[in-house]
Design a protein around this motif. Structure first.
Motif, short mmCIF file in Angstrom:
data_model
loop_
_atom_site.label_atom_id
_atom_site.label_comp_id
_atom_site.label_asym_id
_atom_site.label_seq_id
_atom_site.Cartn_x
_atom_site.Cartn_y
_atom_site.Cartn_z
N GLU A 187 74.62 22.02 64.24
CA GLU A 187 74.15 23.36 64.57
C GLU A 187 74.10 23.45 66.09
OE1 GLU A 187 70.43 23.89 62.61
OE2 GLU A 187 71.26 23.53 60.60
N TRP A 188 75.02 24.23 66.66
CA TRP A 188 75.28 24.11 68.09
C TRP A 188 74.67 25.24 68.91
CZ3 TRP A 188 76.19 20.33 71.06
CH2 TRP A 188 76.71 20.51 72.34
N ASP A 189 73.95 24.85 69.96
CA ASP A 189 73.44 25.76 70.98
C ASP A 189 74.40 25.65 72.17
OD1 ASP A 189 72.19 27.00 73.10
OD2 ASP A 189 70.40 25.74 73.07
N GLY A 190 75.33 26.60 72.27
CA GLY A 190 76.36 26.53 73.29
C GLY A 190 75.84 26.54 74.71
N PRO A 191 75.08 27.57 75.12
CA PRO A 191 74.57 27.58 76.49
C PRO A 191 73.76 26.35 76.84
CG PRO A 191 74.33 29.74 75.50
CD PRO A 191 74.77 28.81 74.40
N GLY A 192 72.99 25.83 75.88
CA GLY A 192 72.17 24.66 76.15
C GLY A 192 72.87 23.33 75.97
N MET A 193 74.10 23.35 75.43
CA MET A 193 74.87 22.13 75.16
C MET A 193 74.08 21.14 74.31
SD MET A 193 77.17 21.02 78.47
CE MET A 193 75.87 21.15 79.67
N ILE A 194 73.46 21.64 73.24
CA ILE A 194 72.59 20.81 72.40
C ILE A 194 72.93 21.03 70.93
CG2 ILE A 194 70.20 20.43 71.66
CD1 ILE A 194 69.31 21.35 74.45
N ALA A 195 73.04 19.93 70.19
CA ALA A 195 73.11 20.00 68.73
C ALA A 195 71.68 20.04 68.22
CB ALA A 195 73.85 18.79 68.18
N LYS A 196 71.25 21.20 67.75
CA LYS A 196 69.83 21.41 67.43
C LYS A 196 69.34 20.52 66.29
CE LYS A 196 70.75 25.83 67.01
NZ LYS A 196 70.62 27.29 66.78
N ASN A 197 70.24 20.11 65.42
CA ASN A 197 69.84 19.31 64.27
C ASN A 197 70.26 17.85 64.37
OD1 ASN A 197 72.60 19.95 64.06
ND2 ASN A 197 72.56 19.53 61.84
N ALA A 198 70.83 17.45 65.51
CA ALA A 198 71.37 16.09 65.61
C ALA A 198 71.21 15.55 67.03
CB ALA A 198 72.84 16.08 65.19
N PRO A 199 70.03 15.06 67.36
CA PRO A 199 69.82 14.53 68.71
C PRO A 199 70.76 13.38 69.06
CG PRO A 199 67.99 13.95 67.25
CD PRO A 199 68.81 14.97 66.54
N GLU A 200 71.28 12.69 68.06
CA GLU A 200 72.19 11.57 68.32
C GLU A 200 73.53 12.03 68.89
OE1 GLU A 200 72.61 12.39 63.80
OE2 GLU A 200 71.14 12.66 65.41
N ALA A 201 73.79 13.34 68.81
CA ALA A 201 75.05 13.85 69.35
C ALA A 201 75.05 13.85 70.87
CB ALA A 201 75.30 15.27 68.85
N ALA A 202 73.87 13.79 71.49
CA ALA A 202 73.77 13.89 72.95
C ALA A 202 74.60 12.84 73.67
CB ALA A 202 72.31 13.81 73.37
N GLN A 203 74.67 11.63 73.11
CA GLN A 203 75.41 10.54 73.75
C GLN A 203 76.91 10.82 73.80
OE1 GLN A 203 75.56 6.92 71.18
NE2 GLN A 203 74.64 8.26 69.61
N PHE A 204 77.40 11.71 72.95
CA PHE A 204 78.82 12.07 72.95
C PHE A 204 79.08 13.34 73.74
CE2 PHE A 204 78.00 10.10 68.66
CZ PHE A 204 78.42 8.84 69.04
N VAL A 205 78.04 14.14 73.95
CA VAL A 205 78.14 15.34 74.77
C VAL A 205 78.17 14.97 76.25
CG1 VAL A 205 76.96 17.48 75.45
CG2 VAL A 205 77.04 16.79 73.04
N LYS A 206 77.35 14.01 76.62
CA LYS A 206 77.29 13.51 77.99
C LYS A 206 77.26 11.99 77.94
CE LYS A 206 74.57 13.65 82.28
NZ LYS A 206 73.32 14.15 82.92
N ARG A 207 78.29 11.35 78.45
CA ARG A 207 78.42 9.90 78.32
C ARG A 207 77.78 9.17 79.49
NH1 ARG A 207 84.43 8.36 80.57
NH2 ARG A 207 84.75 10.24 81.81
N GLN A 208 77.54 7.90 79.29
CA GLN A 208 77.04 7.02 80.34
C GLN A 208 78.23 6.36 81.03
OE1 GLN A 208 73.74 6.60 81.29
NE2 GLN A 208 73.42 8.32 79.89
N TYR A 209 78.21 6.29 82.35
CA TYR A 209 79.28 5.66 83.10
C TYR A 209 78.95 4.21 83.43
CZ TYR A 209 80.67 10.53 83.90
OH TYR A 209 81.03 11.85 83.75
N ARG A 210 79.99 3.42 83.51
CA ARG A 210 79.81 2.04 83.94
C ARG A 210 79.25 2.00 85.36
NH1 ARG A 210 84.00 -2.22 85.53
NH2 ARG A 210 85.50 -0.51 85.60
N LYS A 211 78.44 1.00 85.65
CA LYS A 211 77.79 0.88 86.95
C LYS A 211 78.84 0.96 88.07
CE LYS A 211 74.63 -2.03 89.63
NZ LYS A 211 73.87 -3.30 89.66
N GLY A 212 78.51 1.78 89.08
CA GLY A 212 79.42 1.95 90.20
C GLY A 212 80.32 3.17 90.10
N TRP A 213 80.22 3.91 88.98
CA TRP A 213 81.06 5.09 88.78
C TRP A 213 80.17 6.28 88.43
CZ3 TRP A 213 86.40 4.64 89.32
CH2 TRP A 213 86.86 3.32 89.42
N LYS A 214 80.52 7.45 88.98
CA LYS A 214 79.73 8.65 88.70
C LYS A 214 80.52 9.89 89.07
CE LYS A 214 77.43 8.64 93.21
NZ LYS A 214 76.13 8.64 93.92
#
Length: 478
Positions: free
Chosen positions: A449-476
């Motif tokens: 269930e997608w909140d477009g402006p907020g970039m949030i899956a309202k029913n699936a907090p685990e989706a956040a890791q795929f919406v915004k990823r973590q970069y390896r140390k030294g990269w940003k």
């Protein structure tokens, strides 16, 4: 749909005067530094030559470079010296780098624009660094690896007022622009369903990571190739140079490769905006590190102005792969298409409206056919009187040559004060966000269930890791 909407989730702590970008390397670091004067693009006239740096200059980057050689190719960058040898010989006056950060650090004063043709996982980092130096950017599709990065680049390009273009070259064609005009003129009526399918993947997917490691070739900078992705051993032919598309850490699978092309026409014509839900309906076997060999995904879009709600169905799978059955629209939807073409094409786009249907067998939307509800078969749109009566409302790309060349030349002309490119980041980032949501749904296995402006899956907090990823140390992101 407002393609220039400002996101509240990006821009915090960012400033036009924040021109230092520092990245650590195992052997040291480069400071990507500019000055206040260099953070704005150089003013050029139509007769000036653009000074261009091409990053990821082999593979697709080779043709991207060649499509820009009407102007000055002043620098090339590629992590693989051997694969880039041909381009280095073709452009002997261009300085060569193996690290894009070093190129931007040393060539910032000498370049006006940057072409980004790296694997998907590097797009946003390279493009953002170039934009913050005030450089115009042409970036291959999909624009980014993640939804967050697409939003970030859209806002950044608007802030720095640089000219941008995403590499979905079908946007340059008259056929796609004409299809948009015809659909919006209402010939097939309000559209309530869209079906898009592809023969991708044509690279390995549905596989696990191989064990062991191979010796890294002396001509390849493996750490630079990995970039922000988690470190892993080099394995010959497994990731570099083409098979990266199927791996979660580097690519975006069939969706990322082809949806920016095949979904481009309906996205524009129907002003699709943000979906309210995305769901993985069917799939082949799921494994831990690569996309499945076949999938079917449904996006639900709400009503938009005078346009009704619409369901968008994505299907992928390679019919030449005998180990898996590709997903395709139901036979009753493609029966007339098969009669038109002799069989259901390996790729296509079908829009179903209240008055009729429009079908394009071309990834770029270059050619399309229409069948109204009272007609027995599809008719080439170019021969229809109702289509001929639709006025031209979208400016055409006037450059000559094949569509990829015209797409690049449109961007180059805009860098010199010409009209805004048709696939600028203001619209391309929206298309990319939608496409990548399919990847997020695939990774979570849930109906989001997608909140477009907020970039949030309202029913699936685990989706956040795929919406915004973590970069390896030294990269940003810059």
């Amino acid at each position: 749909m407002n393609f220039k909407q400002k996101s509240p989730l990006t821009g915090a702590g960012l400033s036009r005067r924040q021109f230092i970008y520092t990245t650590a390397l195992a052997t040291g670091g480069f400071a990507l530094a500019g000055c206040a004067a260099n953070s704005s693009p150089r003013k050029l006239s139509a007769n000036d030559k653009l000074n261009i740096a091409c990053i990821g200059a082999s593979g697709k980057g080779a043709s991207d470079t060649d499509c820009c050689n009407t102007d000055n190719i002043v620098a090339l960058c590629d992590v693989d010296e051997q694969k880039c040898a041909g381009q280095r010989a073709k452009y002997p006056n261009a300085k060569f780098y193996r690290d894009w950060r070093e190129l931007l650090d040393k060539e910032a004063k000498n370049i006006d624009a940057v072409v980004v043709s790296t694997p998907d996982h590097m797009h946003a980092l390279v493009a953002s660094a170039a934009i913050k130096l005030g450089k115009h950017v042409y970036c291959q599709k999909p624009l980014t690896k993640t939804v967050y990065e697409a939003r970030y680049l859209r806002d950044l390009a608007a802030e720095y007022k640089v000219v941008t273009q995403m590499g979905n070259q079908g946007s340059a064609g008259d056929g796609l622009r004409r299809a948009v005009e015809v659909i919006q003129a209402g010939i097939i009526g309000p559209v309530r369903q869209v079906h898009v399918w592809t023969n991708r993947p044509i690279w390995p997917q549905g596989v696990e990571r191989p064990e062991g490691s191979d010796i890294v070739p002396a001509t390849l900078s493996w750490d630079n190739w990995l970039g922000p992705a988690p470190a892993r051993p080099y394995k010959k032919g497994v990731y570099h140079s083409f098979n990266w598309r199927g791996w979660y850490d580097f690519g975006t699978g069939a969706l990322g490769d082809m949806a920016c092309h095949t979904a481009n026409m309906p996205f524009r014509a129907l002003k699709l905006g943000y979906p309210t839900s995305i769901e993985l309906l069917e799939h082949s076997e799921l494994v831990s590190e690569t996309y499945p060999l076949a999938s079917k995904i449904k996006f639900v879009f709400p009503a938009r102005g005078d346009m009704p709600a619409a369901d968008f169905f994505w299907y992928d799978g390679n019919p030449k792969n005998k180990t898996v059955k590709p997903f395709r629209p139901e036979a009753d939807l493609t029966k007339d298409i098969a009669e038109l073409t002799g069989d259901v094409p390996i790729a296509g786009c079908l829009l179903i409206g209240d008055k009729g249907q429009l079908f394009s067998p071309d990834d770029y939307g270059a050619r399309f056919f229409i069948k109204l509800n009272d007609e027995k078969e599809y008719v080439d749109a170019n021969s229809r009187e109702d289509v001929k009566a639709v006025p031209v409302t979208i400016p055409r790309n006037l450059f000559k040559g094949e569509v990829d060349l015209r797409h690049h030349q449109e961007w180059i002309a805009a860098c010199k004060g010409g009209p805004e490119p048709y696939s600028n980041f203001g619209i391309a980032a929206y298309l990319t966000e939608i496409i990548l949501l399919g990847c997020v749904a695939l990774r979570t296995g849930k109906k989001l269930e997608w909140d477009g402006p907020g970039m949030i899956a309202k029913n699936a907090p685990e989706a956040a890791q795929f919406v915004k990823r973590q970069y390896r140390k030294g990269w940003k992101l810059a």
